[in-house]
Design a protein around this motif. Structure first.
Motif, mmCIF file in Angstrom:
data_model
loop_
_atom_site.group_PDB
_atom_site.id
_atom_site.type_symbol
_atom_site.label_atom_id
_atom_site.label_comp_id
_atom_site.label_asym_id
_atom_site.label_seq_id
_atom_site.Cartn_x
_atom_site.Cartn_y
_atom_site.Cartn_z
ATOM 1 N N VAL A 111 3.677 -3.543 1.214
ATOM 2 C CA VAL A 111 2.642 -4.355 0.560
ATOM 3 C C VAL A 111 1.967 -3.473 -0.488
ATOM 4 O O VAL A 111 1.093 -2.674 -0.177
ATOM 5 C CB VAL A 111 1.606 -4.852 1.591
ATOM 6 C CG1 VAL A 111 0.621 -5.807 0.930
ATOM 7 C CG2 VAL A 111 2.297 -5.521 2.764
ATOM 8 N N MET A 112 2.396 -3.629 -1.718
ATOM 9 C CA MET A 112 1.970 -2.710 -2.778
ATOM 10 C C MET A 112 0.454 -2.686 -2.973
ATOM 11 O O MET A 112 -0.130 -1.655 -3.243
ATOM 12 C CB MET A 112 2.632 -3.105 -4.104
ATOM 13 C CG MET A 112 4.104 -2.839 -4.119
ATOM 14 S SD MET A 112 4.425 -1.094 -3.859
ATOM 15 C CE MET A 112 6.184 -1.112 -3.726
ATOM 16 N N SER A 113 -0.196 -3.850 -2.825
ATOM 17 C CA SER A 113 -1.624 -3.902 -3.141
ATOM 18 C C SER A 113 -2.464 -3.056 -2.184
ATOM 19 O O SER A 113 -3.579 -2.665 -2.519
ATOM 20 C CB SER A 113 -2.103 -5.351 -3.128
ATOM 21 O OG SER A 113 -1.704 -5.946 -1.919
ATOM 22 N N HIS A 114 -1.971 -2.801 -0.993
ATOM 23 C CA HIS A 114 -2.749 -1.987 -0.058
ATOM 24 C C HIS A 114 -2.266 -0.545 -0.004
ATOM 25 O O HIS A 114 -2.845 0.272 0.682
ATOM 26 C CB HIS A 114 -2.681 -2.562 1.358
ATOM 27 C CG HIS A 114 -3.022 -4.007 1.446
ATOM 28 N ND1 HIS A 114 -3.894 -4.595 0.566
ATOM 29 C CD2 HIS A 114 -2.605 -4.993 2.291
ATOM 30 C CE1 HIS A 114 -4.000 -5.890 0.865
ATOM 31 N NE2 HIS A 114 -3.221 -6.152 1.893
ATOM 32 N N ALA A 115 -1.157 -0.246 -0.683
ATOM 33 C CA ALA A 115 -0.555 1.081 -0.544
ATOM 34 C C ALA A 115 -1.260 2.116 -1.414
ATOM 35 O O ALA A 115 -1.799 1.800 -2.479
ATOM 36 C CB ALA A 115 0.916 1.018 -0.904
ATOM 37 N N LEU A 116 -1.257 3.338 -0.931
ATOM 38 C CA LEU A 116 -1.853 4.441 -1.690
ATOM 39 C C LEU A 116 -0.747 5.229 -2.392
ATOM 40 O O LEU A 116 -0.810 5.484 -3.585
ATOM 41 C CB LEU A 116 -2.622 5.351 -0.730
ATOM 42 C CG LEU A 116 -3.147 6.676 -1.275
ATOM 43 C CD1 LEU A 116 -4.349 6.434 -2.174
ATOM 44 C CD2 LEU A 116 -3.542 7.595 -0.135
ATOM 45 N N ALA A 117 0.273 5.605 -1.647
ATOM 46 C CA ALA A 117 1.347 6.430 -2.194
ATOM 47 C C ALA A 117 2.464 6.514 -1.171
ATOM 48 O O ALA A 117 2.320 6.035 -0.055
ATOM 49 C CB ALA A 117 0.831 7.832 -2.487
ATOM 50 N N ASP A 120 6.875 12.356 1.218
ATOM 51 C CA ASP A 120 8.185 13.006 1.153
ATOM 52 C C ASP A 120 8.998 12.577 -0.058
ATOM 53 O O ASP A 120 8.837 13.098 -1.131
ATOM 54 C CB ASP A 120 8.964 12.771 2.462
ATOM 55 C CG ASP A 120 8.093 13.092 3.661
ATOM 56 O OD1 ASP A 120 7.302 14.050 3.542
ATOM 57 O OD2 ASP A 120 8.150 12.397 4.673
ATOM 58 N N MET A 121 9.900 11.608 0.114
ATOM 59 C CA MET A 121 10.703 11.216 -1.045
ATOM 60 C C MET A 121 10.027 10.060 -1.774
ATOM 61 O O MET A 121 9.244 9.318 -1.208
ATOM 62 C CB MET A 121 12.097 10.813 -0.588
ATOM 63 C CG MET A 121 12.106 9.883 0.600
ATOM 64 S SD MET A 121 13.826 9.580 1.056
ATOM 65 C CE MET A 121 13.683 9.038 2.719
ATOM 66 N N SER A 122 10.341 9.941 -3.045
ATOM 67 C CA SER A 122 9.761 8.814 -3.762
ATOM 68 C C SER A 122 10.608 7.592 -3.483
ATOM 69 O O SER A 122 11.710 7.675 -2.971
ATOM 70 C CB SER A 122 9.699 9.103 -5.254
ATOM 71 O OG SER A 122 11.001 9.223 -5.754
ATOM 72 N N GLY A 123 10.127 6.472 -3.821
ATOM 73 C CA GLY A 123 10.846 5.247 -3.524
ATOM 74 C C GLY A 123 9.884 4.127 -3.737
ATOM 75 O O GLY A 123 8.697 4.372 -3.895
ATOM 76 N N PHE A 124 10.308 2.953 -3.752
ATOM 77 C CA PHE A 124 9.462 1.809 -4.079
ATOM 78 C C PHE A 124 8.774 2.116 -5.406
ATOM 79 O O PHE A 124 9.033 3.128 -6.046
ATOM 80 C CB PHE A 124 8.456 1.516 -2.959
ATOM 81 C CG PHE A 124 9.110 1.468 -1.597
ATOM 82 C CD1 PHE A 124 10.060 0.508 -1.319
ATOM 83 C CD2 PHE A 124 8.787 2.397 -0.626
ATOM 84 C CE1 PHE A 124 10.682 0.479 -0.068
ATOM 85 C CE2 PHE A 124 9.402 2.364 0.625
ATOM 86 C CZ PHE A 124 10.353 1.400 0.896
ATOM 87 N N ASP A 125 7.881 1.282 -5.799
ATOM 88 C CA ASP A 125 7.247 1.524 -7.088
ATOM 89 C C ASP A 125 5.914 2.228 -6.865
ATOM 90 O O ASP A 125 4.871 1.735 -7.255
ATOM 91 C CB ASP A 125 7.068 0.184 -7.808
ATOM 92 C CG ASP A 125 6.741 0.408 -9.270
ATOM 93 O OD1 ASP A 125 6.925 1.545 -9.747
ATOM 94 O OD2 ASP A 125 6.286 -0.550 -9.925
ATOM 95 N N LEU A 126 5.963 3.374 -6.195
ATOM 96 C CA LEU A 126 4.722 4.058 -5.830
ATOM 97 C C LEU A 126 4.817 5.531 -6.192
ATOM 98 O O LEU A 126 5.897 6.110 -6.183
ATOM 99 C CB LEU A 126 4.525 3.966 -4.316
ATOM 100 C CG LEU A 126 3.982 2.681 -3.748
ATOM 101 C CD1 LEU A 126 4.094 2.698 -2.234
ATOM 102 C CD2 LEU A 126 2.537 2.479 -4.158
ATOM 103 N N LYS A 127 3.666 6.127 -6.477
ATOM 104 C CA LYS A 127 3.651 7.577 -6.711
ATOM 105 C C LYS A 127 3.882 8.308 -5.397
ATOM 106 O O LYS A 127 3.528 7.802 -4.336
ATOM 107 C CB LYS A 127 2.288 7.980 -7.261
ATOM 108 C CG LYS A 127 2.160 7.818 -8.747
ATOM 109 C CD LYS A 127 0.884 8.496 -9.220
ATOM 110 C CE LYS A 127 0.795 8.453 -10.730
ATOM 111 N NZ LYS A 127 -0.490 8.891 -11.227
ATOM 112 N N LYS A 128 4.418 9.515 -5.501
ATOM 113 C CA LYS A 128 4.486 10.359 -4.322
ATOM 114 C C LYS A 128 3.098 10.923 -4.065
ATOM 115 O O LYS A 128 2.340 11.145 -5.008
ATOM 116 C CB LYS A 128 5.468 11.517 -4.552
ATOM 117 C CG LYS A 128 6.832 11.250 -3.978
ATOM 118 C CD LYS A 128 7.780 12.361 -4.336
ATOM 119 C CE LYS A 128 7.514 13.602 -3.513
ATOM 120 N NZ LYS A 128 8.499 14.668 -3.806
ATOM 121 N N ILE A 129 2.792 11.180 -2.808
ATOM 122 C CA ILE A 129 1.410 11.562 -2.501
ATOM 123 C C ILE A 129 0.995 12.834 -3.241
ATOM 124 O O ILE A 129 -0.133 12.944 -3.713
ATOM 125 C CB ILE A 129 1.152 11.667 -0.985
ATOM 126 C CG1 ILE A 129 -0.318 11.925 -0.725
ATOM 127 C CG2 ILE A 129 2.001 12.726 -0.310
ATOM 128 C CD1 ILE A 129 -0.874 11.229 0.440
#
Lengths: 618, 169
Positions: A111-117, A120-129
């Motif tokens: 759920v992208m709207s609640h995600a922070l990052a 480990d590996m990148s993936g989905f449309d999110l920044k790595k922490i």
């Protein structure tokens, strides 16, 4: 009996269940819980997660893990699925948890709207922490396990290379070798003093005695510092491991952890960790089968700031009033029950295992000439991203506050940063490029202390802040020596006078004279540093003192006695927010009419001033 | 060691002051016989049972454990954990750490004192609330912080006070 093979076996087995390497088929839900997480509502998230997963037939593994350090985004939840990037969610609620469970846990669609990052590996449309501003410049050396392992599981700690350093130190290394390694790393005491840890151990090593003590000082009392609490809550075994290594280094036979009673969760985690470490033979009469004996017990403090001072702390463990005594003799010479004793801070001890494991070089290659390695800072106050930050020494305060923590909220201006708790000082904007380094910070007029960083914006009154700290010191003075006991009371009287508009011209000179006197004549560190808040604010913000004394004004609008509230009728939008906010019913307002203030009823509580969005209340 | 006969138990002084639970207190004190270095822990457990350390309780601890009364009282009066006076029904603890102060805990304190009529002893007139100040709970990220009994409430504002406190009867 533990050996390297057994540790390796545990490591391998648990890495699998922790979903870090090959990964299990179960989905893992990590709920991040520290005191801060619980206060932000993590308990409700945990209940929700349990209920939802019980109702579904999915193989889900729910476990708890400490704070990830980004307190501003709590409560946090991490979802781990095999072969996919783990996703960290922020500001969770039970409703959001249900949504995440339905979409991400069941169907693999975060759920992208609640995600922070992602982790480990990148993936989905999110920044790595570690691409987030907050984590970009951080180097996690001491806090490497925060939010990653379940603090209640010794196996997960071992999976992250835990107890390997203790095993090496106890079975392979000589005392001198360990001390040499710690000396070479340049590690200095993280409790505030900054004394080289290796030297302290060396002094205790050279003092022959049948009984020696290692004490972990977990009496983190500096207001605004919470790194020790976080380490104890999220990675208690690292502290125990550090204590075992220290014990081997100078020959300690007994250990105590002196922990604040205000930290119930930390105490609970420590108790569980101790029981497990005993069960695994890492503590007891025959550590790692070598015949070395060490047991550790927890001693709860009872709410006295002065007990963070080492000589007072030892008296408190002995069951007496925690009153400091003059040094020398230093604890390493004559300490608890008259025996050689080393007292190290939580952060110092939890750094030790990583140094032994990775070598002194790995640590000393970070930092500045005199301040090696990394330091954890607890960031709070008027700042956008509150939380725990671990950075290599030498980064500037400006980049700590603005680059990592996102600067000041509400479009307000930066005014000062307070470092080192009541013994520290306030640093103004002109000194913001000071690198974090024990010596450089002293030059700027504060001290490193335990690493509490409190940022203040233009609404903080520096005279009021000085008064706040002196009030703290006056309360916490043990009362044994006159300069501290009486001196802090007199300082408070003068500051009270100034902040209530009764200040006299000679007050500033008197504050300075009295401060110098207290500094040079007090018995212990508490008294010797007590006047620092006054001296540092006088050094950098003298004009504010003068405004209070001469003009009877508080430029920051904090000191209620100096304020006369009135409504600027031109700016007033007649919205009535001030009317609703006023607890004393002192605001006169009707729809479509500008507000006014009844001075007789006004308690100067600032509610209306804060509620007004149009700067119409002056 | 067999429990010493409890001494100076006294009768309840008034209808609203209950008699201390001497049986439980003596069971606790049993564990600490001869362990002078654990007097803080002993007093802590006694306070948990009784709510506060009354004069008669301190005298009892001293006699039971045979530690000098001056030592026991010295410890009880030194540490802020120990209360020598009875507490209100619900305990409100306000964090007075720097972060909480910067973020306005003082205004919250003033509001509670005014609205719930907290007297100089820190207890409301109706005994419903006791107000205490603590030095930094280490939850600075949620400043300002108020703890009622065991519940922590972060990011407090003066407006939230009534809603939260109305839950505690």
């Amino acid at each position: 009996m533990a050996s390297i093979q057994i540790l390796n076996q545990i490591k391998k087995k648990n890495l699998e269940t922790m979903n870090m390497e090959s990964g299990s088929t179960k989905v893992r839900i990590l709920i991040h819980t520290g005191t801060c997480g619980y206060a932000a509502g993590a308990r409700k998230i945990l209940e929700a997660a349990k209920n939802i997963s019980a109702a579904s037939d999915l193989p889900v593994d729910i476990s708890l893990s400490g704070c990830i350090g980004l307190c501003a985004s709590e409560p946090n939840v991490t979802i781990m699925r095999k072969g996919e990037a783990s996703v960290i969610y922020q500001k969770m609620t039970p409703e959001k948890m249900a949504e995440v469970f339905e979409n991400h846990v069941k169907a693999g669609a975060p759920v992208m709207s609640h995600a922070l990052a992602c982790k480990d590996m990148s993936g989905f449309d999110l920044k790595k922490i570690d691409e987030l501003d907050f984590f970009k410049s951080q180097v996690l050396f001491t806090m490497r396990n925060k939010g990653v392992i379940d603090p209640e599981s010794i196996d997960e700690y071992i999976a992250r290379d835990g107890y390997f350093a203790a095993l090496k130190a106890v079975t392979e290394m000589e005392s001198e070798q360990i001390i040499k390694e710690i000396l070479a790393s340049g590690l200095r005491g993280r409790g505030g003093g900054g004394f080289p840890t290796g030297r302290k151990w060396d002094i205790a090593f050279n003092n022959k005695s049948d009984v020696k003590y290692i004490i972990c000082n977990a009496d983190e009392g500096d207001p605004g510092a919470f790194m020790d609490r976080s380490i104890l809550e999220s990675d208690p075994h690292s502290v125990l491991e550090g204590m075992i290594i220290a014990a081997k280094a100078f020959g300690a036979t007994h250990g105590y952890i002196y922990c604040r009673t205000e930290y119930p969760l930390a105490i609970k985690m420590l108790e569980k960790a101790l029981a497990k470490a005993r069960e695994y033979n890492f503590l007891g009469r025959n550590i790692f089968g070598t015949g070395m004996g060490l047991d550790i017990e927890i001693c709860q403090g009872a709410g006295a700031f002065v007990c963070g001072e080492e000589t007072a702390l030892m008296l408190s463990i002995e069951g007496k009033r925690g009153m400091p005594r003059p040094r020398p003799p230093y604890p390493a010479q004559k300490g608890l029950f008259g025996k050689p004793t080393v007292i190290n801070n939580v952060e110092t001890l939890s750094t030790v295992p990583s140094i032994i494991r990775e070598g002194a070089e790995a640590y000393s290659s970070m930092g500045t000439l005199t301040s090696k390695g990394t330091k954890v800072f607890a960031m709070s106050g008027s700042i956008n991203t509150v939380g725990l930050v671990e950075i290599p020494m030498g980064i500037s305060l400006r980049s700590l506050i603005f680059d990592i923590c996102g600067g000041i909220p509400n479009k307000r201006k930066f005014k000062a940063v307070q470092l080192g708790g009541p013994s520290g000082g306030c640093i103004p904007e002109a000194f913001l490029d000071t690198p974090v380094d024990y010596e450089a910070i002293i030059q700027a007029g504060a001290i490193m202390g335990s690493g509490g960083v409190i940022v203040m914006d233009e609404t903080s009154c520096m005279v009021d802040m000085a008064r706040f700290f002196i009030d703290f010191i006056k309360d916490e003075s043990c009362g044994k020596c006159t300069p501290c006991r009486e001196g802090s009371s007199r300082l408070l009287e003068i500051l009270d006078r100034i902040t209530t508009g009764e200040g006299k011209d000679e007050d500033i000179a008197e504050l300075e004279e009295l401060s110098e006197f207290i500094k040079s004549t007090s018995l212990c560190g508490l008294g010797q540093t007590a006047p620092n808040p006054v001296l540092s604010t006088l050094r950098h913000f003298r004009h504010e003192y003068e405004a209070h004394i001469k003009d009877k004004k508080c430029p920051a609008k904090r000191c209620a006695s100096l304020l006369e509230f009135k409504v600027d009728t031109e700016k007033c939008t007649k919205c009535g927010l001030c009317f609703k906010a006023c607890p004393a019913k002192a605001i006169l307002w009707q729809k479509k009419q500008a507000a006014s203030i009844d001075r007789d009823k006004c308690t100067k509580c600032l509610s209306c001033y804060k509620a007004c969005r149009f700067e119409a209340i002056l | 060691m067999v429990a010493m006969q409890s001494v100076n138990k006294g009768e309840a002084k008034s209808c609203c002051e209950a008699t201390p639970d001497w049986v439980r207190i003596d069971l606790v004190l049993e564990k600490y016989v001869g362990k002078k270095s654990q007097i803080i822990a002993a007093l802590r457990e006694c306070q948990e049972i009784n709510g506060y350390l009354s004069e008669e309780l301190i005298i009892h601890v001293s006699r039971f454990l045979r530690f000098p009364l001056s030592d026991v009282f010295g410890v009880a009066s030194f540490y802020s954990l120990f209360s020598l006076t009875p507490k209100g029904k619900n305990t409100i603890r306000l964090c007075m750490g720097t972060a909480c102060y910067v973020k306005g805990i003082k205004e919250i304190n003033d509001r509670i004192v005014n609205e719930y009529q907290i007297g100089p002893s820190g207890i409301s007139d109706d005994n419903r609330f006791g107000l205490e100040h603590v030095r930094c709970l280490g939850a600075c990220s949620l400043a300002p912080v108020m703890v009622v009994n065991d519940d922590t409430h972060g990011a407090m504002t003066a407006e939230k006070i009534n809603d939260i406190l109305s839950e505690y009867k």
